[in-house]
Design an enzyme around this catalytic site. Structure first.
Site, PDB file in Angstrom:
ATOM      1  NE  ARG A 124      -4.151  -1.647   0.231  1.00 20.14           N
ATOM      2  CZ  ARG A 124      -5.306  -1.435   1.029  1.00 20.14           C
ATOM      3  NH1 ARG A 124      -5.866  -0.457   1.781  1.00 20.14           N
ATOM      4  NH2 ARG A 124      -6.444  -2.471   0.666  1.00 20.14           N
ATOM      5  CE1 TYR A 148     -12.882  -7.469   1.998  1.00 20.44           C
ATOM      6  CE2 TYR A 148     -11.574  -8.768   1.115  1.00 20.44           C
ATOM      7  CZ  TYR A 148     -12.040  -7.817   2.053  1.00 20.44           C
ATOM      8  OH  TYR A 148     -10.888  -7.282   3.140  1.00 20.44           O
ATOM      9  NE  ARG A 187     -10.138   7.378  -3.438  1.00 21.78           N
ATOM     10  CZ  ARG A 187     -11.615   7.509  -3.569  1.00 21.78           C
ATOM     11  NH1 ARG A 187     -11.902   8.657  -4.544  1.00 21.78           N
ATOM     12  NH2 ARG A 187     -12.397   6.922  -3.061  1.00 21.78           N
ATOM     13  NE  ARG A 237      -7.235   5.416   2.565  1.00 21.97           N
ATOM     14  CZ  ARG A 237      -7.916   4.468   3.187  1.00 21.97           C
ATOM     15  NH1 ARG A 237      -9.245   4.854   3.327  1.00 21.97           N
ATOM     16  NH2 ARG A 237      -7.326   3.266   3.429  1.00 21.97           N
ATOM     17  CG  ASP A 261      -9.146  -3.093  -4.199  1.00 19.13           C
ATOM     18  OD1 ASP A 261      -8.507  -2.598  -3.423  1.00 19.13           O
ATOM     19  OD2 ASP A 261      -9.935  -4.059  -4.125  1.00 19.13           O
TER      20      ASP A 261
HETATM   21  C1  LIG Z   1      -8.196  -7.296   0.987  1.00 20.93           C
HETATM   22  C2  LIG Z   1      -7.574  -6.256  -0.127  1.00 20.93           C
HETATM   23  C3  LIG Z   1      -8.145  -5.436  -0.709  1.00 20.93           C
HETATM   24  N1  LIG Z   1      -7.514  -4.675  -1.717  1.00 20.93           N
HETATM   25  C4  LIG Z   1      -6.308  -5.461  -1.396  1.00 20.93           C
HETATM   26  C5  LIG Z   1      -6.243  -6.134  -0.523  1.00 20.93           C
HETATM   27  C6  LIG Z   1      -5.110  -7.091  -0.197  1.00 20.93           C
HETATM   28  C7  LIG Z   1      -4.066  -6.683   0.861  1.00 20.93           C
HETATM   29  C8  LIG Z   1      -4.443  -6.128   1.861  1.00 20.93           C
HETATM   30  O1  LIG Z   1      -4.748  -6.940   2.806  1.00 20.93           O
HETATM   31  O2  LIG Z   1      -4.514  -4.966   2.135  1.00 20.93           O
HETATM   32  C9  LIG Z   1      -5.075  -4.924  -2.375  1.00 20.93           C
HETATM   33  C10 LIG Z   1      -4.641  -3.458  -2.731  1.00 20.93           C
HETATM   34  N2  LIG Z   1      -5.476  -2.605  -2.639  1.00 20.93           N
HETATM   35  C11 LIG Z   1      -4.704  -1.392  -3.066  1.00 20.93           C
HETATM   36  C12 LIG Z   1      -3.618  -1.637  -3.582  1.00 20.93           C
HETATM   37  C13 LIG Z   1      -2.557  -0.747  -4.439  1.00 20.93           C
HETATM   38  C14 LIG Z   1      -1.111  -1.043  -4.513  1.00 20.93           C
HETATM   39  C15 LIG Z   1      -0.535  -0.649  -3.421  1.00 20.93           C
HETATM   40  O3  LIG Z   1       0.016   0.278  -3.115  1.00 20.93           O
HETATM   41  O4  LIG Z   1      -0.218  -1.803  -2.347  1.00 20.93           O
HETATM   42  C16 LIG Z   1      -3.719  -3.161  -3.243  1.00 20.93           C
HETATM   43  C17 LIG Z   1      -2.029  -4.071  -3.673  1.00 20.93           C
HETATM   44  C18 LIG Z   1      -5.421  -0.031  -3.346  1.00 20.93           C
HETATM   45  C19 LIG Z   1      -6.473   0.392  -1.981  1.00 20.93           C
HETATM   46  N3  LIG Z   1      -7.467  -0.299  -2.153  1.00 20.93           N
HETATM   47  C20 LIG Z   1      -8.417   0.532  -1.330  1.00 20.93           C
HETATM   48  C21 LIG Z   1      -7.716   1.874  -1.195  1.00 20.93           C
HETATM   49  C22 LIG Z   1      -8.423   3.282   0.043  1.00 20.93           C
HETATM   50  C23 LIG Z   1      -9.492   3.757  -0.811  1.00 20.93           C
HETATM   51  C24 LIG Z   1      -9.325   5.178  -1.066  1.00 20.93           C
HETATM   52  O5  LIG Z   1      -8.381   5.825  -1.164  1.00 20.93           O
HETATM   53  O6  LIG Z   1     -10.379   5.599  -0.827  1.00 20.93           O
HETATM   54  C25 LIG Z   1      -6.509   1.844  -1.493  1.00 20.93           C
HETATM   55  C26 LIG Z   1      -5.467   2.849  -1.625  1.00 20.93           C
HETATM   56  C27 LIG Z   1      -9.776   0.241  -0.843  1.00 20.93           C
HETATM   57  C28 LIG Z   1      -9.894  -1.269  -0.189  1.00 20.93           C
HETATM   58  N4  LIG Z   1      -9.706  -2.398  -0.875  1.00 20.93           N
HETATM   59  C29 LIG Z   1      -9.882  -3.513   0.009  1.00 20.93           C
HETATM   60  C30 LIG Z   1     -10.279  -3.151   1.051  1.00 20.93           C
HETATM   61  C31 LIG Z   1     -10.766  -3.948   2.314  1.00 20.93           C
HETATM   62  C32 LIG Z   1     -10.162  -1.521   1.013  1.00 20.93           C
HETATM   63  C33 LIG Z   1     -10.957  -0.605   1.992  1.00 20.93           C
HETATM   64  C34 LIG Z   1      -9.921  -0.472   3.287  1.00 20.93           C
HETATM   65  C35 LIG Z   1      -9.361   0.777   3.090  1.00 20.93           C
HETATM   66  O7  LIG Z   1      -9.801   1.667   2.864  1.00 20.93           O
HETATM   67  O8  LIG Z   1      -8.056   0.738   3.253  1.00 20.93           O
HETATM   68  C36 LIG Z   1      -9.971  -4.949  -0.523  1.00 20.93           C
END
Ligand SMILES: Cc1c2[nH]c(c1CCC(=O)O)Cc1[nH]c(c(CCC(=O)O)c1C)Cc1[nH]c(c(CCC(=O)O)c1C)Cc1[nH]c(c(C)c1CCC(=O)O)C2
Length: 322
Positions: free
Chosen positions: A5, A130, A18, A9, A55
């Site tokens: 990640r 999910y 964003r 943010r 994602d």
């Molecule tokens: C379970 C999972 C998801 N997504 C992901 C996983 C596996 C890794 C982990 O366990 O964290 C993988 C993921 N999601 C995102 C990336 C981007 C690449 C990186 O920089 O690592 C990667 C590799 C961007 C994201 N994916 C998400 C965000 C935040 C959304 C935003 O910016 O509004 C980002 C940057 C949204 C997301 N996406 C997901 C969730 C549960 C959420 C909400 C939680 C949160 O808000 O952090 C599903």
């Protein structure tokens, strides 16, 4: 060194871009934006690898399931509640993910040659969890319950995700990523038999197929919560690298896995959030634990949104110093 990640943010330049997107999925599907945020952490911190900004839930989106992200609440999907809704799922329309491949192409043309480019997908179990719950849950109970009640339908869902995820990763490789990581973020909630059936075996099948079609592409498996199963996993999956989560003792992992197994991890994201002397001590302890082993420095899970940028700078400097 790279951080899970690393685009996100905690970066003001991420938040700024964003805010211009209608929704998180639109953000992921707009190549100019997704490419820009992929590159932001590379410009700022000079990590050794960039990870595609996208994602794991774009795969169910491309299978026709309704997917959205509610701000502050995480993902929302139209939940799969019955075996019939597994049968009704659409084909994996990889064409829907064309913007992802265009993002890869754009990043590729701007990425310094000495920075590796990582693509990714979710592991079948994590994505299925999910798809069934329709949202994040503390223990993925809905998916575990569904698998006990409807093992055949659940197996079908896992099989469909194995096929779709392999096709998706191969298309990412064709578009220009050089390494792929498979995220099984929810493996830790599975009891032993289920862990074998829904985590280990599907990932092993994915790795075997990827190796057959693209033997030159390293595969990293991040199985969060693998715990005591990690040594067995390194013998079963035939991946090139294994991501360790925060809870694993790296010294134990080093002692219990083959000398040539490349391990990735596993600084506590909270140590990075805390910063200062605590961060320095934890970084040193991670570096020390993996000394002499092929090691990719990373966190044990994703960077937290509240993390101060100066802490990331401090971490990078300390890891580079060695
Ligand atoms: C379970 C999972 C998801 N997504 C992901 C996983 C596996 C890794 C982990 O366990 O964290 C993988 C993921 N999601 C995102 C990336 C981007 C690449 C990186 O920089 O690592 C990667 C590799 C961007 C994201 N994916 C998400 C965000 C935040 C959304 C935003 O910016 O509004 C980002 C940057 C949204 C997301 N996406 C997901 C969730 C549960 C959420 C909400 C939680 C949160 O808000 O952090 C599903």
């Amino acid at each position: 060194m790279w951080l899970m990640r690393q685009a996100g943010r905690y970066l003001p330049e991420y938040r700024e871009l964003r805010a211009k997107a209608k929704s998180f999925l639109d953000f992921c599907y707009t190549p100019a934006m997704a490419a820009e945020v992929t590159l932001q952490p590379i410009r700022r911190f000079h990590f050794d690898a960039a990870i595609l900004f996208s994602d794991i839930l774009v795969v169910p989106d491309a299978m026709g399931q309704t997917v959205s992200f509610e701000s502050g609440e995480g993902p929302r999907l139209d939940p799969i509640e019955t075996p019939e809704s597994v049968a009704r799922l659409g084909a994996f329309e990889i064409g829907k993910l064309t913007p992802v491949f265009e993002t890869i192409d754009r990043v590729k043309s701007e990425l310094p040659v000495d920075v590796a480019f990582i693509g990714f997908c979710g592991a079948p179990w994590t994505v299925a969890s999910y798809m069934i719950a329709g949202k994040g849950t503390p223990d993925q109970a809905p998916a575990r319950l569904f698998a006990f009640r409807h093992p055949e339908a659940f197996q079908q869902l896992i099989d469909r995700l194995v096929d779709a995820s392999v096709d998706y990763l191969l298309a990412q490789i064709a578009a220009g990523v050089e390494v792929v990581q498979i995220f099984d973020s929810w493996a830790g909630v599975l009891p032993a038999n289920e862990f074998e059936a829904w985590c280990a075996r599907p990932i092993a099948r994915m790795v075997a197929r990827l190796k057959e079609k693209s033997p030159q592409t390293p595969v990293i498996a991040f199985v969060r919560g693998a715990d005591a199963q990690l040594p067995a996993l390194t013998r079963k999956l035939h991946a090139d690298g294994y991501g360790l989560d925060t809870a694993l003792d790296p010294k134990w992992a080093v002692a219990e896995t083959a000398d040539n197994a490349c391990l990735q991890g596993n600084l506590d994201p909270l140590a990075l959030l805390a910063g200062g002397g605590a961060l320095d001590r934890e970084v040193d302890s991670v570096l020390d634990a993996f000394k002499g082993r092929p090691h990719i420095f990373n966190l044990g899970h994703g960077i937290l949104p509240q993390t101060p940028i100066e802490n990331v700078e401090r971490l990078v400097a300390r890891v580079r110093r060695g």
